[in-house]
Design a protein around this motif. Structure first.
Motif, PDB file in Angstrom:
ATOM      1  N   GLN A 182       0.835  -1.206   0.000  1.00 23.46           N
ATOM      2  CA  GLN A 182       0.000   0.000   0.000  1.00 23.46           C
ATOM      3  C   GLN A 182       0.873   1.261   0.000  1.00 23.46           C
ATOM      4  N   ARG A 183       1.916   1.285   0.832  1.00 28.52           N
ATOM      5  CA  ARG A 183       2.817   2.439   0.895  1.00 28.52           C
ATOM      6  C   ARG A 183       3.491   2.678  -0.458  1.00 28.52           C
ATOM      7  N   LYS A 184       3.963   1.602  -1.082  1.00 28.54           N
ATOM      8  CA  LYS A 184       4.617   1.725  -2.381  1.00 28.54           C
ATOM      9  C   LYS A 184       3.648   2.286  -3.423  1.00 28.54           C
ATOM     10  N   LEU A 185       2.428   1.802  -3.426  1.00 28.83           N
ATOM     11  CA  LEU A 185       1.432   2.289  -4.381  1.00 28.83           C
ATOM     12  C   LEU A 185       1.058   3.742  -4.109  1.00 28.83           C
ATOM     13  N   MET A 186       0.998   4.124  -2.831  1.00 25.70           N
ATOM     14  CA  MET A 186       0.691   5.514  -2.491  1.00 25.70           C
ATOM     15  C   MET A 186       1.819   6.444  -2.952  1.00 25.70           C
ATOM     16  N   LYS A 187       3.083   5.999  -2.798  1.00 21.88           N
ATOM     17  CA  LYS A 187       4.207   6.797  -3.288  1.00 21.88           C
ATOM     18  C   LYS A 187       4.128   6.943  -4.804  1.00 21.88           C
ATOM     19  N   ALA A 188       3.800   5.850  -5.471  1.00 27.40           N
ATOM     20  CA  ALA A 188       3.666   5.899  -6.930  1.00 27.40           C
ATOM     21  C   ALA A 188       2.534   6.849  -7.330  1.00 27.40           C
ATOM     22  N   ALA A 189       1.435   6.816  -6.578  1.00 28.47           N
ATOM     23  CA  ALA A 189       0.307   7.704  -6.870  1.00 28.47           C
ATOM     24  C   ALA A 189       0.710   9.164  -6.687  1.00 28.47           C
ATOM     25  N   LEU A 190       1.520   9.452  -5.670  1.00 29.23           N
ATOM     26  CA  LEU A 190       1.996  10.827  -5.463  1.00 29.23           C
ATOM     27  C   LEU A 190       2.859  11.288  -6.621  1.00 29.23           C
ATOM     28  N   VAL A 191       3.732  10.419  -7.098  1.00 31.17           N
ATOM     29  CA  VAL A 191       4.583  10.763  -8.232  1.00 31.17           C
ATOM     30  C   VAL A 191       3.727  11.017  -9.463  1.00 31.17           C
ATOM     31  N   ILE A 192       2.744  10.168  -9.686  1.00 32.31           N
ATOM     32  CA  ILE A 192       1.847  10.339 -10.836  1.00 32.31           C
ATOM     33  C   ILE A 192       1.083  11.650 -10.713  1.00 32.31           C
ATOM     34  N   ASN A 193       0.599  11.962  -9.523  1.00 32.75           N
ATOM     35  CA  ASN A 193      -0.115  13.232  -9.306  1.00 32.75           C
ATOM     36  C   ASN A 193       0.775  14.427  -9.607  1.00 32.75           C
ATOM     37  N   GLU A 194       2.032  14.366  -9.172  1.00 28.44           N
ATOM     38  CA  GLU A 194       2.962  15.455  -9.451  1.00 28.44           C
ATOM     39  C   GLU A 194       3.179  15.610 -10.953  1.00 28.44           C
ATOM     40  N   LYS A 195       3.364  14.498 -11.645  1.00 31.79           N
ATOM     41  CA  LYS A 195       3.561  14.536 -13.100  1.00 31.79           C
ATOM     42  C   LYS A 195       2.321  15.089 -13.793  1.00 31.79           C
ATOM     43  N   LEU A 196       1.144  14.654 -13.345  1.00 32.37           N
ATOM     44  CA  LEU A 196      -0.103  15.170 -13.929  1.00 32.37           C
ATOM     45  C   LEU A 196      -0.230  16.671 -13.703  1.00 32.37           C
ATOM     46  N   SER A 197       0.161  17.135 -12.530  1.00 33.93           N
ATOM     47  CA  SER A 197       0.112  18.575 -12.242  1.00 33.93           C
ATOM     48  C   SER A 197       1.059  19.345 -13.158  1.00 33.93           C
ATOM     49  N   GLU A 198       2.247  18.795 -13.393  1.00 38.60           N
ATOM     50  CA  GLU A 198       3.197  19.445 -14.293  1.00 38.60           C
ATOM     51  C   GLU A 198       2.647  19.526 -15.709  1.00 38.60           C
ATOM     52  N   VAL A 199       2.059  18.423 -16.172  1.00 37.65           N
ATOM     53  CA  VAL A 199       1.483  18.405 -17.519  1.00 37.65           C
ATOM     54  C   VAL A 199       0.334  19.402 -17.609  1.00 37.65           C
ATOM     55  N   GLN A 200      -0.515  19.456 -16.587  1.00 36.13           N
ATOM     56  CA  GLN A 200      -1.634  20.397 -16.587  1.00 36.13           C
ATOM     57  C   GLN A 200      -1.135  21.831 -16.621  1.00 36.13           C
ATOM     58  N   GLN A 201      -0.052  22.102 -15.887  1.00 38.29           N
ATOM     59  CA  GLN A 201       0.529  23.448 -15.885  1.00 38.29           C
ATOM     60  C   GLN A 201       1.039  23.807 -17.274  1.00 38.29           C
TER      61      GLN A 201
END
Length: 112
Positions: A13-32
């Motif tokens: 679960q922790r590993k998947l949550m870290k991966a989700a945070l990285v994906i969220n950051e990347k999505l935010s960068e793309v949206q910007q």
């Protein structure tokens, strides 16, 4: 035995949550980046302030007022739409300030 499985699940679960945070950051960068590009596109297609560029070509006027070249020709010919002809050339130029004044003066007549 159950506690070992539970620990593994928590670890996963922790590993998947870290991966989700990285994906969220990347999505935010793309949206910007998308927002930045859209703002550039919008600012390049909207009319600039009259102080930026006062003289305009026929194409620029057509794009700005949303009319065809044929309509612009009729407006020049029949409705005294402001324009200037360059002496010795076929080119016709337009003054943004004159067009803005014409539009304000003729808003009720819908001649633009």
């Amino acid at each position: 035995m159950k506690s070992k499985e539970l620990k593994q699940l928590f670890s996963r679960q922790r590993k998947l949550m870290k991966a989700a945070l990285v994906i969220n950051e990347k999505l935010s960068e793309v949206q910007q980046e998308i927002n930045t590009l859209m703002l550039r596109q919008i600012s390049s297609t909207t009319p600039k302030a009259s102080s930026d560029k006062d003289l305009m070509t026929e194409k620029e006027v057509c794009d700005w007022i949303g009319k065809s070249k044929a309509t612009l020709y009729r407006m020049r010919t029949y409705h005294k739409f402001p324009h200037s002809k360059i002496p010795g050339q076929k080119a016709i130029i337009y003054s943004r300030k004159d067009i803005e004044a014409y539009i304000k003066a003729n808003q009720t007549n819908k001649l633009y």
